[in-house]
Each structure stands twice: as C-alpha cells, then as structure tokens.
Scaffold this active site. Sequence first.
Site, mmCIF file in Angstrom:
data_model
loop_
_atom_site.group_PDB
_atom_site.id
_atom_site.type_symbol
_atom_site.label_atom_id
_atom_site.label_comp_id
_atom_site.label_asym_id
_atom_site.label_seq_id
_atom_site.Cartn_x
_atom_site.Cartn_y
_atom_site.Cartn_z
ATOM 1 N N ARG A 294 51.472 21.483 73.226
ATOM 2 C CA ARG A 294 50.493 22.553 72.558
ATOM 3 C C ARG A 294 51.203 22.720 71.058
ATOM 4 O O ARG A 294 52.517 22.641 70.935
ATOM 5 C CB ARG A 294 50.489 23.868 73.176
ATOM 6 C CG ARG A 294 49.841 23.911 74.247
ATOM 7 C CD ARG A 294 49.879 25.297 75.116
ATOM 8 N NE ARG A 294 49.553 24.999 76.705
ATOM 9 C CZ ARG A 294 48.509 25.893 76.844
ATOM 10 N NH1 ARG A 294 47.974 26.964 76.462
ATOM 11 N NH2 ARG A 294 48.258 25.970 78.327
ATOM 12 N N SER B 235 43.925 38.146 96.115
ATOM 13 C CA SER B 235 44.058 37.959 94.677
ATOM 14 C C SER B 235 42.724 36.823 94.434
ATOM 15 O O SER B 235 42.827 35.648 95.026
ATOM 16 C CB SER B 235 45.460 37.617 94.173
ATOM 17 O OG SER B 235 45.468 37.104 92.881
ATOM 18 N N HIS C 119 38.218 40.869 79.161
ATOM 19 C CA HIS C 119 37.231 40.278 78.240
ATOM 20 C C HIS C 119 35.971 40.992 78.363
ATOM 21 O O HIS C 119 34.856 40.231 77.952
ATOM 22 C CB HIS C 119 37.023 38.655 78.701
ATOM 23 C CG HIS C 119 38.477 37.958 78.521
ATOM 24 N ND1 HIS C 119 38.544 37.365 77.211
ATOM 25 C CD2 HIS C 119 39.490 37.805 79.114
ATOM 26 C CE1 HIS C 119 39.830 36.772 77.190
ATOM 27 N NE2 HIS C 119 40.177 36.932 78.359
ATOM 28 N N LYS D 94 41.803 42.190 72.122
ATOM 29 C CA LYS D 94 40.468 41.915 71.841
ATOM 30 C C LYS D 94 39.676 42.156 71.273
ATOM 31 O O LYS D 94 39.684 42.327 70.116
ATOM 32 C CB LYS D 94 40.393 40.784 73.355
ATOM 33 C CG LYS D 94 41.513 39.916 73.547
ATOM 34 C CD LYS D 94 41.580 39.359 75.070
ATOM 35 C CE LYS D 94 42.840 38.390 75.160
ATOM 36 N NZ LYS D 94 43.152 38.113 76.494
ATOM 37 N N THR E 31 60.775 49.806 77.842
ATOM 38 C CA THR E 31 60.520 49.006 76.572
ATOM 39 C C THR E 31 60.068 50.138 75.601
ATOM 40 O O THR E 31 59.261 51.121 75.911
ATOM 41 C CB THR E 31 59.672 47.857 76.907
ATOM 42 O OG1 THR E 31 59.631 47.160 75.676
ATOM 43 C CG2 THR E 31 58.080 48.543 77.265
ATOM 44 N N THR E 32 60.286 49.836 74.321
ATOM 45 C CA THR E 32 59.916 50.783 73.251
ATOM 46 C C THR E 32 58.334 50.760 73.206
ATOM 47 O O THR E 32 57.671 49.800 73.272
ATOM 48 C CB THR E 32 60.426 49.995 71.762
ATOM 49 O OG1 THR E 32 61.700 50.161 71.979
ATOM 50 C CG2 THR E 32 59.954 51.104 70.795
ATOM 51 N N THR F 12 45.641 25.722 81.763
ATOM 52 C CA THR F 12 44.802 26.951 81.427
ATOM 53 C C THR F 12 43.296 26.700 82.343
ATOM 54 O O THR F 12 42.639 27.638 82.992
ATOM 55 C CB THR F 12 44.588 27.023 80.023
ATOM 56 O OG1 THR F 12 45.773 27.091 79.208
ATOM 57 C CG2 THR F 12 43.788 28.501 79.752
HETATM 58 C C1 PLP Z 1 44.565 37.818 77.185
HETATM 59 C C2 PLP Z 1 44.513 38.433 78.646
HETATM 60 C C3 PLP Z 1 45.373 39.185 79.048
HETATM 61 C C4 PLP Z 1 46.498 39.757 78.434
HETATM 62 O O1 PLP Z 1 46.065 40.875 77.342
HETATM 63 P P1 PLP Z 1 47.071 40.674 76.095
HETATM 64 O O2 PLP Z 1 46.620 42.036 75.490
HETATM 65 O O3 PLP Z 1 46.852 39.873 75.422
HETATM 66 O O4 PLP Z 1 48.563 40.673 76.641
HETATM 67 C C5 PLP Z 1 45.110 39.709 80.278
HETATM 68 N N1 PLP Z 1 44.131 39.434 81.236
HETATM 69 C C6 PLP Z 1 43.284 38.409 80.823
HETATM 70 C C7 PLP Z 1 42.200 37.997 81.731
HETATM 71 C C8 PLP Z 1 43.471 37.986 79.587
HETATM 72 O O5 PLP Z 1 42.513 36.878 79.296
#
Ligand code: PLP
Length: 425
Positions: free
Chosen positions: A21, A136, A216, A247, A276-277, A362
């Site tokens: 990549r 799952s 999404h 997103k 974690t912070t 992917t």
């Molecule tokens: C991008 C993604 C995540 C992770 O979210 P981020 O905020 O980018 O870490 C989780 N689940 C799905 C299905 C995704 O596509």
Amino acid sequence: MNYQRFFQEAIDQLHAERRYRVFADIERIVGSFPRAIWRSGAEAKEITVWCSNDYLGMGQHPDVIAAMQDAAGRMGSGAGGTRNISGTNHPLVELETELADLHGKEAGLVFTSGFVSNEAAISTIGRLLPNCLILSDELNHSSMIEGVRRSGAEKKVFRHNDVKHLESLLQQAGRERAKVIVFESVYSMDGDISPIAEIADLAQRYNAMTYIDEVHAVGMYGAHGGGITEREGLADRIDVIEGTLAKAFGTLGGYITGTKAIIDAVRSYAPGFIFTTALPPSIAAAATASIRHLKASCAEREAQQRQAARTKEILSGAGLPVMPSETHIVPVLVGDPELCKLASDRLLGVHGIYIQPINYPTVPRGTERLRITPTPFHSDGLIDGLKEALVETWTALGIPFTDTRRPGVEKTERIIPLVVPSAGG
Ligand SMILES: *Cc1c(COP(=O)(O)O)cnc(C)c1O
C-alpha cells in the site's frame, strides 16, 4: 537472526502479491472541498478527492472549525491525561450527553477512535459475561474482530446478513447461555444494510445481547442522524450502538451508547478506555457542534443521497460495473489487484481524480474495486467529469465494462498504462 532482512522480506511479500500500500500525500482545502493538493515528488497539483469518509464535508463546516478553535483557545491543546488520572474535560461530558440523546440511550462513552471503541467495548463485554458466546457477522470490521479475539470468549461467525444461519447458531447455544450478536448496520465496502429488525427479533427470542456498529451511518441516516437504527425505529431494540466521530461528523474519536449499567461496566473495566489519554477538549467541542448541526439539518443528508444516486445512475449508464449498493457508497468492480492499482494511478496522474484502490484483504480476492463516496459537495459537473475519466481509464486499461455491446469498447486498442510510481495504494 537478521532483523532488517526479515522485515524487508515481509514487505517484499506484499509487493509480490500486488498488495503493497502507498498512501497519497493529500492536503485538503477548506472552502473548496472535495478539492485538495496532491504532492508527488517535487510536483504539487490540485485534484478532486472521491474517496473521503468525511461523507458530508462536516470537517470543513464553519461551526465545527469555530468550536474547535474556540475550545483550544480557552482550554488548550490537550486533555492533560487519562480520565482516570486527570478527570474528564467538560466538553467531553457534553459530548457524551449529546451522543446518548442522539441514540435515545441512557448513557454514552467516548474513546480515542472508533477502532478503540469496538476493540475495548466488545472485548470487555465478552470477558465480563460468564461463558459468553459471541456471534459475529463474517464481514465485520477488523476492530470488531480484534475485540472478539481479545475477549477470550468463544466465537461463532455467521454468514453475512444470514439470519437463518444466525438462528441455527443461537438455537445450538440455547436460551440460558450468555450470547452477544455483533454486527454492522451499513457494510462499508459493498454499501449493503443488515436486517436489523430480524436480528433484534432473534436476539429477543433467544435472549441474546445485540451490539451494532453504525460507523458508516451515523450523521447520514435517520431524521436526526442517529443512523439506520433511528431511520427504522429500532434503536431501542439494540443494546449497544457504536459509532465514530471521524467519518460523517468530520472530527475524531469513537463511542458506544447503551444502558447506564453496560456503559459504566465498560468505563470501569476496559483497559483501552482507562489507560489512554482522553480526547482533547477542542475535538470534543467540534464533534458536539457537528452532531448538533446534523441533528437539526437534513440538507446535508438529502444532498448526499441525491449526489450518490446520480453518481450510480451516470456511471451505470456509461456501462461501468457499479456494484449494487443500497447506500451512499458506490463501489465499481475491477476484479484484479494490479488493474485496480493501475486504474487508481491513472485517474490521479492523468485525470486529477483520487480514488484509492481497494484490494485484498479489505475485500475478497477477485472483487478488487474502486470505492467512490459522493458527498453534497460533489456537483453534477464533477460527477460528469468522473464518468469521463473512468470510461477513459477502463478503455485504456482494458477493464471490462458491463455492456460489451457498447460501441468502441471491443475495438479499443490496449494502450500502455501510465504508471505514476508514488500514487495510489
Ligand atoms: C472506520 C471504521 C471503524 C473505526 O472507526 P475510526 O473512528 O476510524 O477508528 C470502525 N468500524 C467500521 C465499520 C469502520 O469502517
């Protein structure tokens, strides 16, 4: 052990399989989204981005930027520590209230990313429940798979969106055993939607918990951007709704929402939350501004749906193999990893259009594709330009169209593909 050679060989392996990549060097331009500056060696040129997950352009919304700048100006750049050590900065308290309200849940909990939220929440829920079985979906995101693995719980994978298969696995486990069904609403590579109501029915019948990833969909579906569960009136039938702020909301971070007890348990037991912070106040404030805007405004959602539908229609009409999708995601099939990368390189180098190639792992081998994400800011003119560029690229590289009777397609000579070494991935 020659460590350097070992790592070099690991990389060589990816090259040999044509799945090494390369990330394009991109600088987005506020005010002219989806335009961006692309740098390749000494060259810098303006291009159009067609593969951003800033689905609604909220990353450049004036209210969101103003909230971020204002919070940074008043409260500084960082959170100053983990919440365990340094407390919770106030914008994060407001954000969690906003998220609980968005999904009609009692409580919300914010993590540093969507990946971390899935990994931490699923692993903690699966670990806390005695003799837990996690069911799952086979196409679940890597972050969910990591969560399942780290829970140490037994896992059974059901065929994608196959409620019959899921039911047979639930039946085998019986009503008494602790069970969590883990799935997504919108699957981001194909753009299909899961049968949420049917899964909720099964969960009820077999006394299972439900955990949905709405990454999404949040911001983009439902009257207030609460996702597919809001659109279908099903939010109250799902135990945990997970989402991202990175997103459609255009910032950074991930979250879960659910009952007070579940959220408090994850808050109290998840190492990925505790050690974690916290997110900085500026990002929390920006995310809240974005969520509030999209709760009140449907204009972005409607424009995105319109432009996505038009993109599908125009590309299909030109004989391009648009894969069936029920959502804003427009996948176009290439079916070969090398051609997929060459197509992406050519689009960027020749046409100034950036679409990242999507290859194995992917997506399954043989289904390599370009994944196009139209936003409200991709005008009709940009869509027409995209079609021209894709048709030229498909023709030049000899990638199959859907309609081979289209005049000129078979007769076109295969020309030597232009290779832009530093582009694509
Ligand atoms: C991008 C993604 C995540 C992770 O979210 P981020 O905020 O980018 O870490 C989780 N689940 C799905 C299905 C995704 O596509």
